[in-house]
Design a protein around this motif. Structure first.
Motif, PDB file in Angstrom:
ATOM      1  N   GLN B   6      39.065  45.823  42.634  1.00 13.36           N
ATOM      2  CA  GLN B   6      39.702  44.515  42.753  1.00 13.36           C
ATOM      3  C   GLN B   6      38.813  43.495  42.056  1.00 13.36           C
ATOM      4  O   GLN B   6      37.593  43.527  42.204  1.00 13.36           O
ATOM      5  CB  GLN B   6      39.922  44.170  44.226  1.00 13.36           C
ATOM      6  N   SER B   7      39.438  42.599  41.321  1.00 17.02           N
ATOM      7  CA  SER B   7      38.704  41.761  40.373  1.00 17.02           C
ATOM      8  C   SER B   7      37.741  40.797  41.035  1.00 17.02           C
ATOM      9  O   SER B   7      36.685  40.500  40.479  1.00 17.02           O
ATOM     10  CB  SER B   7      39.680  40.989  39.492  1.00 17.02           C
ATOM     11  N   SER B   8      38.064  40.312  42.221  1.00 19.39           N
ATOM     12  CA  SER B   8      37.205  39.323  42.868  1.00 19.39           C
ATOM     13  C   SER B   8      36.908  39.756  44.293  1.00 19.39           C
ATOM     14  O   SER B   8      37.775  40.271  44.977  1.00 19.39           O
ATOM     15  CB  SER B   8      37.882  37.946  42.897  1.00 19.39           C
ATOM     16  N   GLU B  22      43.922  40.757  40.918  1.00 17.29           N
ATOM     17  CA  GLU B  22      44.072  41.913  40.034  1.00 17.29           C
ATOM     18  C   GLU B  22      43.507  43.168  40.677  1.00 17.29           C
ATOM     19  O   GLU B  22      42.490  43.124  41.369  1.00 17.29           O
ATOM     20  CB  GLU B  22      43.356  41.651  38.711  1.00 17.29           C
ATOM     21  N   ARG B  73      47.284  49.162  36.492  1.00 13.68           N
ATOM     22  CA  ARG B  73      47.028  47.783  36.919  1.00 13.68           C
ATOM     23  C   ARG B  73      48.193  47.242  37.742  1.00 13.68           C
ATOM     24  O   ARG B  73      49.348  47.339  37.336  1.00 13.68           O
ATOM     25  CB  ARG B  73      46.794  46.903  35.693  1.00 13.68           C
ATOM     26  N   SER B  75      49.126  43.671  39.885  1.00 13.07           N
ATOM     27  CA  SER B  75      48.694  42.307  40.161  1.00 13.07           C
ATOM     28  C   SER B  75      49.530  41.690  41.273  1.00 13.07           C
ATOM     29  O   SER B  75      50.747  41.883  41.326  1.00 13.07           O
ATOM     30  CB  SER B  75      48.835  41.453  38.898  1.00 13.07           C
TER      31      SER B  75
END
Lengths: 110, 114
Positions: B6-8, B22, B73, B75
Motif C-alpha cells: 500500500q502506497s502510504s 493505491e 493495481r 485503487s
C-alpha cells in the motif's frame, strides 16, 4: 446476512496458561472459515482454513476446530510472542465476500 | 512470498479533498479487495474486483469508488473525503475464485480526515 461473533473481546493469559478463543457464525452455506492473526500496525496474516464440521488444523501452539455453528482456536502453553489480535472470518454464499468478526485481542504475560 | 504493498502508511487529508489510496500486488492474483477497519466494528468490505476493469460493491461502498486498470493495481478513491472516513484501510488479494483461497493483506493505510 452473514454474522460472525468472537469471544472474548480481550484475553489476558500468563505464559504457559492454555485457553481457547471462540468464533460463532451464522451463514447460509459455509464455504470456508478462516483464522487470521493481526499484529499492531500490520495487516492480518493467514493462519488456517476449515471447511467442514469436525475438521481440525494445527500450527505450532495453535489448533483450530470447527463445528456446524462455531469454531475454536485453542492455544496451548502460549508464549509472549503469541500476543496479537486473532480474527475469524467466513466465506459463504456469494463466495468472493468474506465476513470478519471483530477479533479477540490476546495478551500473554511472561 | 506474496507481497501486497500500500502506497502510504499514514495519510492526513482535509474534508472535501479527493483521496487516492493505491495498492499493488506482485503475484498475479485475480482478486483484490479494499476493507476498512474500525475499533468495535472489525473489517468491513468496501469494494472488490475479480478481474481488470471489473468491480463489485461490498458492504459499505457509499462515498467510495475504485479503479482497476491493471491486474496488479487496485485503487480506492474517496471522491470527497469526510471525517467519518477516518479509518485504517486495508488492501488484500487472493489468487483466484476458489472458495478456499486465503487473503493476503497489505500493512494498511491509516487515513485521518480533518
Amino acid at each position: 446476512e452473514d454474522q460472525v461473533t468472537q469471544s472474548p473481546e480481550a484475553l489476558r493469559l500468563q505464559e504457559g496458561e492454555s485457553s481457547s478463543l471462540n468464533c460463532s457464525y451464522t451463514v447460509s452455506g459455509l464455504r470456508g472459515l478462516f483464522w487470521y492473526r493481526q499484529d499492531p500496525g500490520k495487516g492480518p496474516e493467514f493462519l488456517f482454513t476449515l471447511y467442514s464440521a469436525g475438521e481440525e488444523k494445527e500450527k505450532e501452539r495453535l489448533k483450530a476446530t470447527l463445528t456446524k455453528k462455531e469454531s475454536f482456536l485453542h492455544i496451548t502453553a502460549p508464549k509472549p510472542e503469541d500476543s496479537a489480535t486473532y480474527l475469524c472470518a467466513v466465506r459463504a454464499g456469494g463466495y468472493q465476500k468474506v465476513t470478519f468478526g471483530i477479533g479477540t485481542k490476546l495478551q500473554v504475560i511472561p | 512470498d506474496v507481497k501486497v504493498t500500500q502506497s502510504s502508511r499514514y495519510l492526513v487529508k482535509r474534508t472535501g479533498e479527493k483521496v487516492f489510496l493505491e495498492c499493488v500486488q506482485d503475484m498475479d492474483h485475480e482478486n483484490m479487495f479494499w476493507y476498512r477497519q474500525d475499533p468495535g466494528l472489525g473489517l468491513r468490505l468496501i469494494y472488490f474486483s475479480y478481474d481488470v476493469k471489473m468491480k463489485e460493491k461490498g458492504d459499505i461502498p457509499e462515498g467510495y469508488s475504485v479503479s482497476r486498470e491493471k491486474k496488479e493495481r487496485f485503487s480506492l478513491i474517496l471522491e470527497s473525503a469526510s471525517t467519518n472516513q477516518t479509518s485504517m484501510y486495508l488492501c488484500a488479494s487472493s489468487l483466484d475464485r476458489a472458495p478456499n483461497e486465503k487473503l493476503f493483506f497489505g500493512s494498511g493505510t491509516q487515513l485521518s480526515v480533518l
